[in-house]
Design an enzyme around this catalytic site. Structure first.
Site, PDB file in Angstrom:
ATOM      1  N   VAL A  60      -2.539   1.927  -2.448  1.00  0.00           N
ATOM      2  CA  VAL A  60      -1.267   1.958  -1.720  1.00  0.00           C
ATOM      3  C   VAL A  60      -1.542   2.364  -0.287  1.00  0.00           C
ATOM      4  CG1 VAL A  60       0.971   3.116  -1.509  1.00  0.00           C
ATOM      5  CG2 VAL A  60       0.097   2.521  -3.772  1.00  0.00           C
ATOM      6  N   ALA A 105      -3.083   6.426   2.950  1.00  0.00           N
ATOM      7  CA  ALA A 105      -3.313   5.542   1.802  1.00  0.00           C
ATOM      8  C   ALA A 105      -3.795   6.367   0.618  1.00  0.00           C
ATOM      9  CB  ALA A 105      -4.364   4.493   2.143  1.00  0.00           C
ATOM     10  N   LYS A 106      -3.824   5.782  -0.538  1.00  0.00           N
ATOM     11  CA  LYS A 106      -4.443   6.407  -1.715  1.00  0.00           C
ATOM     12  C   LYS A 106      -4.755   5.308  -2.717  1.00  0.00           C
ATOM     13  CE  LYS A 106      -5.442  10.676  -2.919  1.00  0.00           C
ATOM     14  NZ  LYS A 106      -5.794  11.752  -1.980  1.00  0.00           N
ATOM     15  N   GLY A 107      -5.734   5.557  -3.555  1.00  0.00           N
ATOM     16  CA  GLY A 107      -6.067   4.593  -4.593  1.00  0.00           C
ATOM     17  C   GLY A 107      -6.406   5.301  -5.876  1.00  0.00           C
ATOM     18  N   ASP A 146     -11.897  11.432  -4.118  1.00  0.00           N
ATOM     19  CA  ASP A 146     -10.791  12.278  -4.582  1.00  0.00           C
ATOM     20  C   ASP A 146     -11.183  12.702  -6.002  1.00  0.00           C
ATOM     21  OD1 ASP A 146      -7.916  13.073  -3.715  1.00  0.00           O
ATOM     22  OD2 ASP A 146      -7.620  12.374  -5.753  1.00  0.00           O
TER      23      ASP A 146
END
Ligand code: NAD
Length: 416
Positions: A60, A105-107, A146
């Site tokens: 995202v 963002a992050k995934g 992460d």
């Protein structure tokens, strides 16, 4: 971001509250309420037993108005699209608080990495990256580690992307091993940023940290490094914990010995020269400064009343629930919010990206000095807003971040 709350609704309501507070332009508020892009991908991989298994992954990008999107990738069974959307929005605010030129963002991949072999994790990573490859890149979106991802995973990401374009692209990912363009100081950056923030707070609040006691929940990358850094400065840590439980000694704990016990026994609880306590007891132990550095939602409405610390530094992301936040605010406890306190990690990720783009690498001292400078500026700005508007540090950090992103959105205008 696990627990009783929908993380996306929680982050949206935080944005809405600040939008009201600063009288944010309605159109810009609407733009900020939506992630720019949400990608869901299926990731088929061959397992070691020869069978094919299909995993689900997300990436995202919440906002890219101030620069490329930036954010970690997590591997965990409870990853959801809502969680990734929320964390992507938080990254937008975190990058804006420390004023680095990135959006958020992050995934994530829904998986249990403990049940996968190293080769399976490698295949999963490479196939995930190939599925999102047109989304990412040094100018578009730069992933990072992460939960349950590490420098090795970042190296596979860098390699997969580089193989695709035909040449080495270190700037596509941060948190890489030093041998392929990682930054010196990245490993301790988040903890160092937390320490700088605590020192800045102590100065403003006129606390002599040498006279104070500190308790740290979590002894991983952030909590463990923080304990060492604080102890090196001469500060007194009286309680430490990890997933197995905690240890307490009012005379002080030596992190060098605690780390040795952790290495030998697998947990800080293996350290002999201290009383055993539970993680709940650690949070409510008699101390001046409490640093939750483990998981989200640790301080809630059930234990907020029992916290004895006068200062809480949120080294973990979202360790305090909104309900607990209100209780602690009512009790006058000074909380340094996550988007400020733990921004040292993304700041040194930014340094790593800059060094990679320039192919010119800095000394660890340079990295640490520049980090200190950025953390100090961010703290001072947030603290000033806190005083001027008579709001909490959390709200002040959100105000600073949202105003910066809103201003960038306003001057860029709407395309077409
Ligand atoms: P980590 O996996 O290295 O360490 C986590 C620590 O928490 C371990 O000591 C683990 O034993 C402990 N822990 C796990 N479950 C626990 C529980 N139920 N009670 C008490 N302790 C528990 O993770 P990390 O990288 O240190 O991250 C910690 C927090 O900091 C997370 O919220 C993460 O999102 C946040 N954070 C990390 C970075 C970074 O650069 N690593 C940057 C920003 C924010």
């Amino acid at each position: 971001m696990r627990g009783k709350f929908n993380p996306w609704q929680m982050t949206l309501s935080q944005l809405d509250e600040v939008a009201r507070e600063i009288d944010l332009d309605e159109s810009i508020h609407q733009i900020l309420r939506y992630p720019k892009r949400c990608l869901t991908v299926s990731i088929p991989i061959q397992m070691n037993n020869g069978k094919i298994k299909v995993f689900t992954g997300f990436r995202v990008q919440h906002n890219v108005t101030r620069g490329p999107a930036k954010g970690g990738i997590r591997y965990h069974p409870s990853v959801t699209l809502d969680e990734i959307k929320a964390l992507a929005m938080l990254m937008t605010w975190k990058c804006a608080v420390v004023n680095i030129p990135y959006g958020g963002a992050k995934g994530g991949i829904v998986c249990e990495p403990r049940k996968l072999s190293l080769k399976e994790v490698e295949r999963l990573t490479r196939r995930y990256i190939s599925e999102i490859i047109s989304f990412i890149g040094p100018e578009r979106d730069i992933p990072a580690p992460d939960v349950n991802t590490n420098p090795q995973v970042m190296a596979w990401i860098m390699d997969t992307y580089s193989m695709d374009v035909g040449y080495s692209v270190p700037g596509v990912v941060t948190g890489k091993p030093i041998s392929i363009g990682g930054s010196l100081g990245r490993n301790t950056a988040t903890a160092r940023g937390v320490m700088f923030t605590l020192m800045n707070a102590a100065k403003k609040l006129k606390l002599d940290l040498f006279e104070k006691t500190i308790a740290i929940q979590g002894y991983g990358n952030v909590g463990g490094n923080l304990a060492h850094l604080l102890s090196d400065e001469g500060y007194k840590i009286i309680a430490i914990s990890d997933v197995e439980g905690g240890i307490y000694n009012p005379k002080g704990l030596d992190p060098i010995k605690v780390s040795l016990a952790l290495k030998e026994s697998g947990s800080v609880v293996g350290f002999k020269n201290a009383d055993k306590i539970t993680n709940q007891e650690l949070l409510t132990v008699d101390c001046d400064v409490l640093v939750p550095a483990a998981l989200e939602n640790q301080i809630d409405e059930d234990n907020a009343d029992k916290i004895k610390a006068k200062v809480i530094v949120e080294a973990a992301n979202a360790p305090i629930t909104p309900q607990a936040d209100k209780i602690l605010e009512g009790r006058g406890i000074f909380i340094i919010p996550d988007i400020l306190a733990n921004a040292g990690g993304v700041t040194v990720s930014y340094f790593e990206w800059v060094q990679g783009l320039q192919a010119y690498f800095w000394t660890e001292r340079e990295v640490n000095l520049r980090l200190r400078d950025i953390m100090q500026k961010a703290f001072d700005k947030v603290y000033r807003i806190c005083g001027e508007r008579k709001v909490t540090m959390r709200k002040a950090a959100y105000i600073l971040a949202i105003e910066r992103v809103a201003e960038a959105t306003r001057v860029r205008g709407l395309y077409p």
